[in-house]
Design an enzyme around this catalytic site. Sequence first.
Site, mmCIF file in Angstrom:
data_model
loop_
_atom_site.group_PDB
_atom_site.id
_atom_site.type_symbol
_atom_site.label_atom_id
_atom_site.label_comp_id
_atom_site.label_asym_id
_atom_site.label_seq_id
_atom_site.Cartn_x
_atom_site.Cartn_y
_atom_site.Cartn_z
ATOM 1 N N ASP A 32 48.307 29.292 9.410
ATOM 2 C CA ASP A 32 47.551 29.661 10.609
ATOM 3 C C ASP A 32 47.812 28.666 11.747
ATOM 4 O O ASP A 32 48.070 27.486 11.498
ATOM 5 C CB ASP A 32 46.056 29.689 10.259
ATOM 6 C CG ASP A 32 45.249 30.463 11.294
ATOM 7 O OD1 ASP A 32 45.853 31.176 12.127
ATOM 8 O OD2 ASP A 32 44.015 30.353 11.275
ATOM 9 N N ARG A 75 47.851 29.321 18.688
ATOM 10 C CA ARG A 75 47.202 28.215 19.411
ATOM 11 C C ARG A 75 48.195 27.095 19.724
ATOM 12 O O ARG A 75 48.176 26.499 20.782
ATOM 13 C CB ARG A 75 46.018 27.673 18.592
ATOM 14 C CG ARG A 75 44.772 28.539 18.738
ATOM 15 C CD ARG A 75 43.763 28.217 17.689
ATOM 16 N NE ARG A 75 44.200 28.680 16.369
ATOM 17 C CZ ARG A 75 43.722 28.235 15.222
ATOM 18 N NH1 ARG A 75 42.800 27.295 15.219
ATOM 19 N NH2 ARG A 75 44.161 28.731 14.090
ATOM 20 N N TRP A 76 49.084 26.841 18.788
ATOM 21 C CA TRP A 76 50.124 25.819 19.006
ATOM 22 C C TRP A 76 50.909 26.167 20.264
ATOM 23 O O TRP A 76 51.176 25.301 21.105
ATOM 24 C CB TRP A 76 51.049 25.782 17.786
ATOM 25 C CG TRP A 76 52.167 24.785 17.858
ATOM 26 C CD1 TRP A 76 52.153 23.494 17.401
ATOM 27 C CD2 TRP A 76 53.478 24.998 18.418
ATOM 28 N NE1 TRP A 76 53.369 22.888 17.638
ATOM 29 C CE2 TRP A 76 54.198 23.802 18.255
ATOM 30 C CE3 TRP A 76 54.110 26.075 19.027
ATOM 31 C CZ2 TRP A 76 55.517 23.648 18.685
ATOM 32 C CZ3 TRP A 76 55.412 25.929 19.458
ATOM 33 C CH2 TRP A 76 56.109 24.731 19.295
ATOM 34 N N HIS A 108 55.298 31.599 16.728
ATOM 35 C CA HIS A 108 55.758 32.138 15.439
ATOM 36 C C HIS A 108 57.180 31.654 15.133
ATOM 37 O O HIS A 108 57.498 31.351 13.990
ATOM 38 C CB HIS A 108 55.733 33.671 15.462
ATOM 39 C CG HIS A 108 54.339 34.230 15.583
ATOM 40 N ND1 HIS A 108 53.296 33.804 14.784
ATOM 41 C CD2 HIS A 108 53.810 35.182 16.404
ATOM 42 C CE1 HIS A 108 52.191 34.470 15.105
ATOM 43 N NE2 HIS A 108 52.475 35.308 16.095
ATOM 44 N N ARG A 168 47.655 43.780 15.831
ATOM 45 C CA ARG A 168 48.036 42.896 16.956
ATOM 46 C C ARG A 168 48.862 43.663 17.980
ATOM 47 O O ARG A 168 49.400 44.741 17.680
ATOM 48 C CB ARG A 168 48.844 41.709 16.429
ATOM 49 C CG ARG A 168 47.977 40.772 15.632
ATOM 50 C CD ARG A 168 48.611 39.433 15.439
ATOM 51 N NE ARG A 168 47.656 38.566 14.738
ATOM 52 C CZ ARG A 168 47.774 37.270 14.602
ATOM 53 N NH1 ARG A 168 48.816 36.640 15.107
ATOM 54 N NH2 ARG A 168 46.856 36.567 13.966
ATOM 55 N N LEU A 191 62.402 27.662 -8.097
ATOM 56 C CA LEU A 191 61.179 27.945 -7.333
ATOM 57 C C LEU A 191 61.049 29.454 -7.046
ATOM 58 O O LEU A 191 62.010 30.086 -6.603
ATOM 59 C CB LEU A 191 61.240 27.172 -6.009
ATOM 60 C CG LEU A 191 60.187 27.478 -4.944
ATOM 61 C CD1 LEU A 191 58.794 27.039 -5.409
ATOM 62 C CD2 LEU A 191 60.537 26.768 -3.623
ATOM 63 N N SER A 197 40.493 35.073 4.359
ATOM 64 C CA SER A 197 41.197 36.113 5.117
ATOM 65 C C SER A 197 41.910 37.145 4.239
ATOM 66 O O SER A 197 43.071 37.491 4.488
ATOM 67 C CB SER A 197 42.193 35.487 6.102
ATOM 68 O OG SER A 197 41.510 34.731 7.066
ATOM 69 N N GLU A 212 41.803 25.526 -5.952
ATOM 70 C CA GLU A 212 41.222 24.473 -5.118
ATOM 71 C C GLU A 212 41.674 24.764 -3.687
ATOM 72 O O GLU A 212 42.863 25.007 -3.445
ATOM 73 C CB GLU A 212 41.741 23.096 -5.550
ATOM 74 C CG GLU A 212 41.324 22.692 -6.940
ATOM 75 C CD GLU A 212 39.809 22.538 -7.082
ATOM 76 O OE1 GLU A 212 39.157 22.108 -6.114
ATOM 77 O OE2 GLU A 212 39.288 22.864 -8.165
HETATM 78 C C1 FPP Z 1 48.998 33.035 11.892
HETATM 79 O O1 FPP Z 1 48.984 32.387 13.130
HETATM 80 C C2 FPP Z 1 50.359 33.362 11.519
HETATM 81 C C3 FPP Z 1 50.845 34.626 11.373
HETATM 82 C C4 FPP Z 1 50.031 35.819 11.564
HETATM 83 C C5 FPP Z 1 52.242 34.886 11.014
HETATM 84 C C6 FPP Z 1 52.939 33.835 10.221
HETATM 85 C C7 FPP Z 1 54.387 33.964 10.483
HETATM 86 C C8 FPP Z 1 55.275 32.962 10.519
HETATM 87 C C9 FPP Z 1 54.931 31.575 10.148
HETATM 88 C C10 FPP Z 1 56.666 33.198 10.947
HETATM 89 C C11 FPP Z 1 57.455 34.160 10.120
HETATM 90 C C12 FPP Z 1 57.282 33.966 8.666
HETATM 91 C C13 FPP Z 1 58.192 34.195 7.688
HETATM 92 C C14 FPP Z 1 57.780 34.045 6.284
HETATM 93 C C15 FPP Z 1 59.572 34.590 7.940
HETATM 94 P P1 FPP Z 1 48.163 33.032 14.329
HETATM 95 O O2 FPP Z 1 49.104 33.831 15.150
HETATM 96 O O3 FPP Z 1 46.988 33.775 13.813
HETATM 97 O O4 FPP Z 1 47.707 31.730 15.091
HETATM 98 P P2 FPP Z 1 46.365 31.530 15.911
HETATM 99 O O5 FPP Z 1 45.237 31.569 14.919
HETATM 100 O O6 FPP Z 1 46.551 30.179 16.502
HETATM 101 O O7 FPP Z 1 46.308 32.613 16.940
#
Ligand code: FPP
Length: 258
Positions: free
Chosen positions: A25, A29-30, A42, A76, A136, A201, A212
């Site tokens: 997550d 925000r990043w 992303h 989204r 893995l 979630s 844990e």
């Molecule tokens: C949550 O951050 C993240 C996601 C919904 C997607 C995760 C995807 C990646 C890390 C990139 C692609 C992954 C793979 C495995 C190829 P958010 O968008 O909800 O962040 P926020 O809470 O700050 O809005």
Amino acid sequence: MPESNNERSNTESVGLPRHVAIIMDGNGRWAQRRNLSRIKGHRAGLDTVREMIRHCDARGIAYLTLYAFSEENWERPRPEVDALMTLLERFVDRELDELCEKNVRVVFIGRRERLRPGVLERVEKAIQRTKDNTGLVVSFALSYGGRAEIVDAARRLIDDAKADRMDSSKLDEAVFRSYLYAPEVPDVDLLIRTGGEYRISNFLLWQVAYAEICTTEVMWPDFSRANFDELVTEFQQRERRYGKTSAQLDQAPGGSKL
Ligand code: FPP
């Protein structure tokens, strides 16, 4: 990349979580904090995915499950959904050779019906090419919901019972578990959530029963090997009682609380 260190019997791995699952997550925000688009977040998150797979392999973790896209994420904005799908395709295109080299087995869990053909094709290719690998195991939760997984398992179980392929009087937890998307992947030991939230979630609801949970304020694109190691150390300091008392665990053979 160095050769794989993933030896499941390695003595260094005593007390390591066998299965680590991560709710990645904080990409949005990043990005917003840097005045970048969420999609750039992303993209940066994808680099952390690569880094964590390498690190889990190097540390001898046996199973890693990553929450890449939830059932709810379909709601989204369309450009963000499309960008995430493109990132997934790119990930397989760019990383599959290295994953094979490192003896990684790729698993996908989730509902495939809504995935576009390009993503589906990569999913099948990654599964096929890595199916005999013994290192893995990396599971990507894609179009995934924990409740949906349980409903899907129940549907298939009912179908089998109706067709006399299973005896419903013998239904117990082990039998039910065998109907989950990836029954060969054991329950989660350590559930990590980045981005400073404290929610499950709808992730791996069945499999986290005794996990844990360790959280961090760090946003996923900034999550480092050192951050991962800190959470593993926190996990190793926890006492996993599985409903028993601490004294009972001390009396168990080997006195192991892990
Ligand atoms: C949550 O951050 C993240 C996601 C919904 C997607 C995760 C995807 C990646 C890390 C990139 C692609 C992954 C793979 C495995 C190829 P958010 O968008 O909800 O962040 P926020 O809470 O700050 O809005």
